[in-house]
Scaffold this motif. Structure first.
Motif, mmCIF file in Angstrom:
data_model
loop_
_atom_site.group_PDB
_atom_site.id
_atom_site.type_symbol
_atom_site.label_atom_id
_atom_site.label_comp_id
_atom_site.label_asym_id
_atom_site.label_seq_id
_atom_site.Cartn_x
_atom_site.Cartn_y
_atom_site.Cartn_z
ATOM 1 N N GLY A 203 -26.728 -31.638 70.852
ATOM 2 C CA GLY A 203 -25.479 -31.817 70.128
ATOM 3 C C GLY A 203 -24.238 -31.679 70.984
ATOM 4 O O GLY A 203 -23.135 -32.016 70.534
ATOM 5 N N LEU A 204 -24.384 -31.202 72.215
ATOM 6 C CA LEU A 204 -23.231 -31.066 73.100
ATOM 7 C C LEU A 204 -22.766 -32.435 73.578
ATOM 8 O O LEU A 204 -23.581 -33.334 73.805
ATOM 9 C CB LEU A 204 -23.594 -30.194 74.307
ATOM 10 N N PRO A 205 -21.464 -32.626 73.752
ATOM 11 C CA PRO A 205 -20.954 -33.905 74.297
ATOM 12 C C PRO A 205 -21.285 -34.015 75.784
ATOM 13 O O PRO A 205 -20.544 -33.525 76.644
ATOM 14 C CB PRO A 205 -19.447 -33.817 74.046
ATOM 15 N N GLN A 206 -22.391 -34.641 76.096
ATOM 16 C CA GLN A 206 -22.908 -34.627 77.458
ATOM 17 C C GLN A 206 -21.958 -35.303 78.441
ATOM 18 O O GLN A 206 -21.697 -34.775 79.527
ATOM 19 C CB GLN A 206 -24.276 -35.303 77.483
ATOM 20 N N LEU A 207 -21.433 -36.470 78.080
ATOM 21 C CA LEU A 207 -20.578 -37.191 79.009
ATOM 22 C C LEU A 207 -19.323 -36.399 79.337
ATOM 23 O O LEU A 207 -18.922 -36.293 80.504
ATOM 24 C CB LEU A 207 -20.207 -38.555 78.429
ATOM 25 N N LEU A 297 -20.843 -42.736 86.018
ATOM 26 C CA LEU A 297 -19.987 -41.699 86.585
ATOM 27 C C LEU A 297 -19.221 -42.214 87.802
ATOM 28 O O LEU A 297 -18.039 -41.876 87.981
ATOM 29 C CB LEU A 297 -20.830 -40.491 86.973
ATOM 30 N N ASP A 298 -19.858 -43.029 88.629
ATOM 31 C CA ASP A 298 -19.145 -43.602 89.773
ATOM 32 C C ASP A 298 -18.041 -44.544 89.313
ATOM 33 O O ASP A 298 -16.956 -44.597 89.918
ATOM 34 C CB ASP A 298 -20.124 -44.355 90.680
ATOM 35 N N PHE A 299 -18.298 -45.284 88.271
ATOM 36 C CA PHE A 299 -17.287 -46.198 87.738
ATOM 37 C C PHE A 299 -16.069 -45.432 87.225
ATOM 38 O O PHE A 299 -14.924 -45.870 87.389
ATOM 39 C CB PHE A 299 -17.897 -47.037 86.616
ATOM 40 N N LEU A 300 -16.312 -44.267 86.610
ATOM 41 C CA LEU A 300 -15.220 -43.453 86.083
ATOM 42 C C LEU A 300 -14.543 -42.609 87.159
ATOM 43 O O LEU A 300 -13.518 -41.976 86.889
ATOM 44 C CB LEU A 300 -15.742 -42.545 84.966
ATOM 45 N N GLY A 301 -15.116 -42.556 88.359
ATOM 46 C CA GLY A 301 -14.525 -41.794 89.443
ATOM 47 C C GLY A 301 -14.979 -40.354 89.521
ATOM 48 O O GLY A 301 -14.367 -39.548 90.228
#
Length: 360
Positions: A203-207, A297-301
Motif C-alpha cells: 500500500g505504500l507509494p513505491q514510486l 527512474l533514469d528518465f525522471l533523473g
C-alpha cells in the motif's frame, strides 16, 4: 498449474540434452518451449544481443584494441600506456585520438581501432555543427546534446540495463521465494502476520518513496539496486505461498515428515522444486519489469549517476530535443526490442510449464 513431480516420473525413459539426462517431464517441457518458435528464437536473439554488449569495450572505445609499435604488442583497452612509450614527450596516458600520437605509432607500427571509435562518455569535438548532431559516417546514430556518440551509449546502456535487471530479478526471487515458502509451509499465525505486513508494504507509494530515497542518497548502481529490491520481491510471494499451501499436505510431504525429515529439508528439497514450476514462468516478466523500473527512474533523473550510459537518460534527451528525432527513435527501438523479446521468452516458458500443453 503443474502437478507435483513424483519419484516415479523420474525413472521413465530418460533422454539427454547437452550431455545431461532429462526426465520425460523435462523433455516434454523442452519440446513445448521449442515448439513456440517466437519465444525460442527470441531467446537466441536476446542472448546474442546481450553477448555482444558484454564486449562493449572492444566494440565501442576511444582507445585502440591493439597497437603494434617497434616490434612490441600493446593493448590500450586493457592497459594504460604513457605517451613516452610511443616516442612522445609526456608521462601521462597517451591520447590516441590525437593525430600527433597516431603519427608517432604509424612510424614504427600500426593501430587497430574498434568499429566505433567512441566510448559512452567520449565527446566528439570535431562535429560539423552544434550538438546534438545527426548521423554521420563517424557517428552512425548521431550524437546527444553533449556531443557523445549515441551508438556507444546504447551499447553500454543495453548491458547495464540487462545486468541490473538480472541482478534485481535474482535478488527479488530469493527474498520472495523464501518469504512465500515460510508463509505457505507453516501457515497459521506466520501466514496471517506475513500477509498483513505485505498488504501494508504494497500500500505504500513505491514510486514516490523511490524518488525520495534516490534524491536523499548519492545515486550509484548498487544503491539503486538495493532501493528497488525493497519493493520488487513482493510479486513472487503470492505464487510461492499458494504452491506451498497446496503441497504441504501431499502424501510425499507427509511421508518425508514421518521419516523424520526436518522442515528445511522438506521445504527446499521436496516442495520447492514443484513450487519453482510456477515461479519460473514469472521470471522473464519480472526481468522486463526490472528493466522498465530502471529506465523510468533514469528518465525522471533519479536513477544512475549523471553521465552513466542509460536508455532512460537517452529517452529524456529525446524529449528535451525534439529537433533531434534520432535520440528518441533509437531509445524507443532498443527498449521495444528488448522488452518484446523478454515477453516472447516469458510466453514460451509459460507454455513449457503448462501441463495442458501437449505436442501433436
Amino acid at each position: 498449474m503443474d502437478t507435483a513431480i513424483t519419484p516415479a516420473q523420474t525413472t521413465l525413459a530418460p533422454k539427454r540434452f547437452l550431455g545431461r539426462t532429462l526426465t520425460p517431464l523435462n523433455a516434454r517441457r523442452l519440446a513445448n518451449f521449442r515448439a513456440n518458435k517466437r519465444g525460442f528464437w527470441s531467446l537466441w536473439i536476446f542472448l546474442a544481443l546481450f553477448g555482444v554488449s558484454l564486449f562493449a569495450e572492444v566494440l565501442a572505445n576511444d582507445k585502440p584494441v591493439f597497437v603494434w609499435y617497434d616490434g612490441g604488442a600493446y593493448f590500450p583497452v586493457i592497459t594504460s600506456y604513457a605517451e613516452t612509450t610511443f616516442g612522445g614527450e609526456f608521462q601521462t596516458e597517451a591520447e590516441y585520438r590525437d593525430p600527433f600520437v597516431q603519427d608517432l605509432i604509424k612510424e614504427k607500427g600500426f593501430i587497430l581501432w574498434p568499429p566505433v571509435r567512441f566510448t559512452y562518455d567520449t565527446v566528439n569535438l570535431n562535429l560539423p555543427g552544434p550538438a546534438p548532431y545527426g548521423p554521420t559516417a563517424e557517428n552512425w546514430l548521431g550524437t546527444d546534446d553533449q556531443g557523445r556518440d549515441v551508438l556507444a551509449r546504447t551499447i553500454y546502456g543495453f548491458r547495464i540495463s540487462v545486468v541490473f535487471g538480472v541482478l534485481l530479478t535474482i535478488g527479488s526471487s530469493i527474498i520472495g521465494i523464501s518469504i512465500g515458502a515460510m508463509q505457505g509451509y507453516f501457515g497459521g499465525w506466520t501466514d496471517l502476520m506475513g500477509q498483513r505486513m505485505i498488504e501494508i508494504w504494497q500500500g505504500l507509494p513505491q514510486l514516490y518513496m523511490l524518488i525520495i530515497l534516490a534524491s536523499v542518497f548519492v545515486p550509484s548502481f548498487w544503491l539503486l539496486l538495493g532501493l528497488l529490491l525493497l519493493f520488487q520481491w513482493v510479486g513472487l510471494v503470492g505464487v510461492v505461498r499458494a504452491e506451498f499451501l497446496r503441497a504441504r499436505n501431499f502424501d510425499y510431504v507427509r511421508a518425508a515428515r514421518a521419516l523424520g525429515a526436518s522442515n528445511r529439508v522438506i521445504m527446499f528439497k521436496h516442495i520447492l522444486p514443484n513450487a519453482m514450476v510456477a515461479t519460473l514462468t514469472f521470471l522473464p516478466f519480472i526481468l522486463s519489469g526490472s528493466v522498465t523500473a530502471l529506465t523510468s527512474l533514469d528518465f525522471l533523473g533519479f536513477g544512475l549517476p549523471p553521465g552513466s550510459p542509460s536508455l532512460g537518460e537517452l529517452l529524456n534527451q529525446g524529449k528535451n530535443n525534439l529537433h533531434a528525432p534520432w535520440l528518441g527513435i533509437t531509445a524507443f527501438i532498443i527498449l521495444s526490442v528488448m522488452l518484446s523479446l523478454l515477453v516472447f521468452i516469458g510466453e514460451a516458458v509459460r507454455d513449457a510449464f503448462d501441463p495442458r500443453k501437449t505436442l501433436r
